[in-house]
Design a protein around this motif. Structure first.
Motif, PDB file in Angstrom:
ATOM      1  N   PRO A 153      -4.250   1.038  -7.099  1.00  0.00           N
ATOM      2  CA  PRO A 153      -4.613   1.206  -5.704  1.00  0.00           C
ATOM      3  C   PRO A 153      -6.126   1.124  -5.470  1.00  0.00           C
ATOM      4  CG  PRO A 153      -4.115   3.329  -6.692  1.00  0.00           C
ATOM      5  CD  PRO A 153      -3.777   2.292  -7.712  1.00  0.00           C
TER       6      PRO A 153
ATOM      7  N   GLN B   3      -6.328   7.331   0.790  1.00  0.00           N
ATOM      8  CA  GLN B   3      -6.186   7.407  -0.670  1.00  0.00           C
ATOM      9  C   GLN B   3      -6.896   8.630  -1.238  1.00  0.00           C
ATOM     10  OE1 GLN B   3      -3.859   5.286  -0.830  1.00  0.00           O
ATOM     11  NE2 GLN B   3      -4.579   3.433  -1.846  1.00  0.00           N
TER      12      GLN B   3
ATOM     13  N   GLY C 284      -1.813  10.035  -0.891  1.00  0.00           N
ATOM     14  CA  GLY C 284      -2.189   8.725  -1.387  1.00  0.00           C
ATOM     15  C   GLY C 284      -3.064   8.815  -2.623  1.00  0.00           C
ATOM     16  N   PRO C 285      -3.099   7.792  -3.448  1.00  0.00           N
ATOM     17  CA  PRO C 285      -2.370   6.535  -3.289  1.00  0.00           C
ATOM     18  C   PRO C 285      -0.870   6.685  -3.487  1.00  0.00           C
ATOM     19  CG  PRO C 285      -3.527   6.578  -5.383  1.00  0.00           C
ATOM     20  CD  PRO C 285      -3.972   7.776  -4.633  1.00  0.00           C
TER      21      PRO C 285
ATOM     22  N   LYS D 105      -6.396   1.610   3.175  1.00  0.00           N
ATOM     23  CA  LYS D 105      -5.914   1.718   1.796  1.00  0.00           C
ATOM     24  C   LYS D 105      -6.603   0.768   0.828  1.00  0.00           C
ATOM     25  CE  LYS D 105      -2.203   4.553   2.220  1.00  0.00           C
ATOM     26  NZ  LYS D 105      -1.685   5.507   1.251  1.00  0.00           N
TER      27      LYS D 105
ATOM     28  N   SER E 127      -0.845  -1.688  -5.088  1.00  0.00           N
ATOM     29  CA  SER E 127      -0.740  -0.391  -5.758  1.00  0.00           C
ATOM     30  C   SER E 127      -0.302  -0.549  -7.204  1.00  0.00           C
ATOM     31  CB  SER E 127       0.242   0.512  -5.004  1.00  0.00           C
ATOM     32  OG  SER E 127      -0.205   0.759  -3.706  1.00  0.00           O
TER      33      SER E 127
ATOM     34  N   TYR F  66       0.826  -1.215   0.000  1.00  0.00           N
ATOM     35  CA  TYR F  66       0.000   0.000   0.000  1.00  0.00           C
ATOM     36  C   TYR F  66       0.859   1.264   0.000  1.00  0.00           C
ATOM     37  CZ  TYR F  66      -3.662  -3.160   1.811  1.00  0.00           C
ATOM     38  OH  TYR F  66      -4.549  -4.177   2.004  1.00  0.00           O
TER      39      TYR F  66
ATOM     40  N   SER G 266      -9.174   1.496  -2.129  1.00  0.00           N
ATOM     41  CA  SER G 266      -9.422   2.374  -0.992  1.00  0.00           C
ATOM     42  C   SER G 266     -10.558   1.743  -0.201  1.00  0.00           C
ATOM     43  CB  SER G 266      -9.801   3.777  -1.459  1.00  0.00           C
ATOM     44  OG  SER G 266     -10.027   4.617  -0.346  1.00  0.00           O
TER      45      SER G 266
END
Lengths: 123, 452, 524
Positions: C307, C360, B276-277, C162, B333, B135, C309
């Protein structure tokens, strides 16, 4: 030397106080291509039924239980480089580990080859 | 509605096939008391693309973006120039709108990228293998501590006081539930990190030593002796890299004996994005690969004998191992790893080294000019592109005052470590290739006035 | 007349029947181009980036200058664009067609969301910038949080997790913190057999013992068995609703009431929220914590594996234990960021920080854009159309494929079939690989584990009837071939960039990084 079988599909060869443990031909067939075997360290001690090793196919990881209590005296290092041995020769060269037996009475009640074959046929 | 293709004619034809009289009838299994009979009250209805874009644009304009101010923020997130082709390529629908590559025959694009990414990360960190991403840096750091516990079967982790305080917080949160013993002291404001103390504290109960390189204050230390001592005691050295660009100029952690190297990959290709990400990087020695968390891509061949790639060693993962998995990570990711990999490919070794040199040169220039301001002392003896200034005033207040003047001047240690009043005057300043001489001059002039 | 005989033929010659698909010298197949690794085509001296030169001062790197080569190949910009463009074309994606992966909610990703996330005011702000300079970003987090609370009927939401599995972790940590705060150490978490593998993995990670709850023959949690197992050692029950068989847990409220009466808490896996958004509020069903995969229900792109979330909505009972940091709206309309520096005693119950920054953000902007585009009316239509599409598939195919729970009423957003009735030796895998040749992404296979050879199909609401009809036609044809024992199916796919890949080889001899052939040979 006498060979015993468990209902968890392990075989045990007993010679004096040393037991050699592996998984059966039926078990390797069910698991499919074996890609990795995680073996116990020498000197590890197990109670009957403890998780002793892990055998992995591509899609699944299965625990191998200690069929009887004891201390590990040797693991089959050949399986680290050649896990396919478990598929090609499960009941001889594909053995997993050797135990020094702490309680021989635990062998009572395990199956012999004939009983195991009947057990598998009934599955 | 522009995203929903069914027409009312379609819906009624389909309901006929299904044998229901209305869509609401399909929800018969929901108990009546829990079923809403109409749309939720008090919320707005659907809106046009233009209306939504206007609303979001208005919110975006309420932020001071980095490009509109002299900008010196770092402390785990760095602003670098991202070439235009990176964003163009990651927006290709075949990358953007693909799933995790579970069907390798039609996911070779993503898989080959992951294989290349793993190789790039392993080489940058000086390790044998790397995974397909985590992550972010903080969760990768915690996962490394858990991995060291599994390998050494010990529960005491020594955390250097140069480790990012947020990474420490994340590890503390997790350790509360796993029972790991984390040894950590807040840092002192001096030029030396705590290598000597760490060497003293390593013992036979230690699972790992966790050291950041360069550390949170920007300091750089040789980690070879810690690696040696840790290995003698049967413990692992985990090195945390929050600014991978630094490794274009610095010896890799692997060269110094690190067993596991984790990091935050945001600074290459990903951008700031308010935190983020981001992109967790994770690499280790090959003998530990089966204890590694996260997804791994490996090379193989297809039925026709052609080279191809697949996700592999997946029995470590939770969807197979369930309660015996090595970690809880699932989705990671992927798209950020793609951005990192593209940017790294554009740079190449020559480009990365030059980028690192420019960052260091800019930082040296800034350190000299800023430390000449009355009331400012440079803490660091060594640094890459980030250093700590000790001010004559509380740095939190100074950072806020600078922001009011349109300058994002640095991250105050007080914000990161509010429990350590002795650090309150510390300001972490990051300088990259984006920083101009005018920016540095503007910060120096403003500091002069604010500290006067 | 002039007789111009020069020039190219304008009608195709006869087809070469002996070699319908002759080999090419390059291995390329017209638009399908083979692409080597960057390590095979790049060099450490090549770069696609130019820099403005600067004066290089004496190094202050503490004597740790890098001396060894890193071994990172570079490419020019043109080669880079071509490399990744060629690779991209070896991927299937939602942008190409229907992507019916059950439980993954592969819906269209609106491009406005991408545009918004790239606005400099969102993309180019630092997580530790002074809060006065990022009020718009905090407003986005707050506005999205309010939507999520309202849509779920819950008291609070933790925004920082995340991804979905990380959200599960957050929910269970909050549950454990709440139980510990009342001095009530409990050791067991109950999980249905059909749960996502992440559920037991997360529970075990949090230090709990995991026990299975059996299912009833109609594919739902066995309420009586659950009640019988509840006791003072049970900390929580993790339920997926709608469940992984594509069914709504009718007894959800009764389950929650029983769990609460036993002093335990209810965790709901929200992976399947897309089926009920705008129609059912999990808060009304007694849920204490539920993660929401923004990359599923709210359409942030999956990106080839993240990614993601995973914000977690929390009940009143769990709200005080939410992780840091979070956003609070102040009386003057401005926003505050509650983190270590500002938490104070008011938030002393927080179980701590889960990630370095705020979660995120890039997914929050996209999800909020998606939500505002749909509005309350659109979100209700989303779940309605998603469920209608799944039922249309279920009823269009249940005559050729076995639908194990097809008799127990409508499904929710996904249709479940099994491999029962296929010819001897034919499996779900063969049908899945056949779908690849038909131009579709396969469905989720072999999950849930409780159904043999499971095929879990989630079309989502963003598929047209024409797309569904073509998919149904393809799957019907494959089912018929598999039932008839068409051996050719076992070799599928034939038309993908690669044939079936050898996963056994990959796992037995892992090659995880590229190594020069010479080096690899020397090592042997």
């Amino acid at each position: 030397m006498s060979r015993y079988f468990t209902d968890e599909h392990e075989w045990i060869d007993v010679e004096g106080e040393i037991a050699t443990v592996g998984i059966t031909d039926y078990a390797q067939e069910q698991l499919g291509d074996i890609v990795f075997v995680e073996l116990p360290a020498e000197g590890a001690t197990f109670e009957k039924g403890d998780d002793a090793a892990v055998v992995e196919s591509v899609k699944a990881a299965s625990d191998v239980y200690a069929p009887i209590s004891g201390e590990v005296v040797e693991s089959n290092g050949a399986l680290e480089d050649e896990p396919a041995l478990v598929n090609s020769d499960p009941e001889e060269d594909g053995w997993f580990f050797k135990l020094r037996i702490t309680d021989a009475s635990e062998l009572e009640g395990l199956m012999n080859e004939k009983a195991y074959k009947a057990f598998v046929a009934g599955l | 509605m522009r995203y929903l293709p069914l027409t009312d004619i379609d819906r009624s034809a389909m309901l006929d096939v299904v044998g229901a009289s209305s869509i609401d009838d399909l929800f018969v299994d929901v108990p009546a008391e829990a079923r809403l009979s109409a749309k939720i009250a008090g919320l707005p209805d659907h809106a046009s693309e233009l209306a939504v874009e206007r609303h979001m644009g208005k919110l975006a304009r309420q932020n001071l973006s980095a490009g509109d101010a002299p900008f010196f923020l770092g402390a785990g997130a760095y602003r670098h120039h991202v070439p235009a082709s990176v964003d163009h390529l990651i927006q290709r629908g075949e990358f953007l709108t693909a799933y995790t590559p579970y069907q390798p025959e039609i996911a070779q694009g993503t898989l080959q990228v992951l294989f290349e990414f793993q190789t790039q990360v392993a080489r940058l960190f000086g390790c044998d293998v790397a995974n397909a991403s985590m992550y972010d840096g903080s969760t990768a750091c915690w996962e490394a501590i858990g991995m060291a516990r599994r390998i050494t079967k010990r529960g005491k982790a020594l955390l250097s006081n140069g480790l990012h305080p947020h990474y420490v917080s994340v590890a503390r949160t997790m350790a509360k539930f796993t029972g790991d013993d984390l040894v950590y002291r807040t840092p002192e404001c001096d030029g030396e990190s705590d290598g000597v103390e760490l060497l003293r504290e390593i013992d036979r109960d230690t699972s790992c030593v966790v050291v950041q390189y360069p550390d949170i204050l920007g300091r750089i230390s040789d980690l070879s002796s810690i690696a040696e001592k840790a290995h003698e005691a049967g413990a692992l050295l985990i090195v945390v890299v929050t600014e991978p660009v630094a490794l274009g100029a610095l010896k890799s952690p692997g060269e110094m004996g690190a067993d596991i190297v984790v990091g935050e990959g945001q600074s290459i290709g990903v951008g700031l994005q308010f935190g983020g990400p981001y992109l967790g990087l994770f690499a280790c020695k090959s003998k530990y690969v089966r204890q590694m968390p996260g997804r791994l891509c490996g090379e193989t061949v297809d039925a026709a004998g052609q080279r191809g790639f697949v996700l592999t060693l997946s029995t470590r993962e939770q969807h197979i191992r369930r309660e015996k998995a090595t970690s809880n990570i699932c989705t990671n990711s992927g798209l950020c790893a793609l951005a990192f990999s593209i940017h790294m490919t554009l740079l190449g070794e020559a480009g990365l080294r030059e980028l690192a040199e420019i960052n260091h040169a800019r930082a040296c220039e800034a350190a000299d000019i800023l430390s000449a301001v009355p009331g400012v002392r440079l803490l660091n003896e060594s640094f890459f592109n980030e250093f700590t200034l000790v001010l004559s005033k509380d740095a939190r207040e100074v950072a806020r005052t600078l922001a009011e003047r349109g300058i994002l001047g640095g991250v105050s240690l007080g914000r990161l470590m509010p429990d350590a009043p002795e650090l309150a005057n510390g300001l972490i300043v990051a300088v990259t290739e984006m920083t101009t001489s005018e920016d540095i001059r503007a910060l120096a002039d403003a500091l002069k006035e604010v500290l006067a | 007349m002039t007789m111009l005989k020069e020039g190219r033929p304008t009608a195709p010659a006869h087809v070469n029947k002996e070699h319908p698909d002759p080999a090419t010298a390059t291995g390329n197949r017209a638009l399908m181009l083979e692409e080597p690794l960057i390590f095979e085509i790049g060099s450490t001296e090549t770069t696609g980036v130019d820099f403005t030169p600067v004066d290089k001062p004496a190094s202050r790197l503490g004597g740790l200058e890098r001396k060894r080569s890193i071994g990172l190949p570079g490419l020019s910009e043109q080669e880079t664009v071509r490399h990744y463009t060629r690779l991209s074309r070896q991927n299937y994606a939602i942008d190409l067609g229907l992507f019916p992966l059950g439980s993954c909610t592969m819906k269209h990703n609106p491009r406005l969301n991408e545009k918004v996330a790239r606005m400099p005011g969102f993309a180019d702000i630092h997580p530790l910038a002074p809060v006065a300079t990022v009020q718009g970003a905090l407003a986005v987090i707050h506005e999205l949080a309010e939507w999520l609370k309202t849509l779920t009927g819950m008291a609070a939401v933790a925004m920082s997790p995340k991804a979905g599995a990380h959200g599960e972790l957050c929910g269970l940590l909050a549950i454990r913190a709440a139980l510990e705060a009342r001095g009530d150490a409990r050791s067991v978490i109950l999980v249905p057999e059909s749960a996502h593998g992440t559920n037991p993995a997360t529970a075990a990670f949090c230090g709990y013992k995991v026990e299975d709850i059996p299912a009833t023959p109609d594919g739902r949690v066995d309420l009586a068995a659950l009640k019988a197992r509840l006791g003072p050692d049970v900390a929580a029950v993790m339920i997926t609703n709608p469940n992984t068989c594509g069914l709504f847990e009718r007894d959800m409220k009764a389950i929650s009431d029983a769990v609460h009466a036993a002093g335990a808490l209810v965790y709901c896996d929200g992976a399947n929220f897309n089926a009920i958004v705008g129609r059912v509020r999990p808060g009304d069903l007694g849920v204490d914590a539920m993660h929401i995969n923004l990359h599923k229900t709210f359409s942030t792109p999956h990106g080839g594996g993240g990614p993601g979330s995973g914000p977690v909505v929390l009940s009143e009972a769990l709200a005080p234990y939410a992780p840091l940091p979070f956003v609070e709206k102040l009386a003057d309309g401005s926003f505050a960021l509650v983190e270590e520096e500002t938490a104070g005693e008011h938030h002393a119950g927080s179980f701590g920080r889960m990630v370095a920054f705020h979660g995120q953000m890039g997914m929050f902007t996209r999800a909020l854009t998606y939500i505002l585009s749909h509005g309350a009316d659109g979100l209700r239509q989303v779940s309605g159309d998603a469920v209608l599409n799944a039922n249309y598939i279920l009823r269009s195919l249940d005559s050729v494929l076995d639908a194990p729970f097809g008799g127990s009423g409508p499904c929710m957003h996904e249709a479940l079939f099994s491999d029962k009735g296929l010819a001897e030796g034919f499996t779900t895998l063969d049908i899945a690989k056949g779908l690849i040749d038909e131009g579709f992404h396969p469905m989720t296979m072999y999950f849930p584990l409780v159904v043999h050879g499971a095929m879990l199909i989630e079309p989502t609401e963003t598929e047209s009837k024409a797309a569904l009809d073509q998919f149904i036609m393809a799957l019907r044809s494959l089912a018929e071939r598999a039932k008839a024992g068409d051996e050719a199916l076992k070799g599928a796919p034939y038309h993908a960039p690669r044939r079936r890949l050898d996963e056994t080889l990959a796992a037995r001899k892992p090659v995880l990084v590229w190594i020069e052939e010479a080096l690899a040979e020397a090592a042997e």
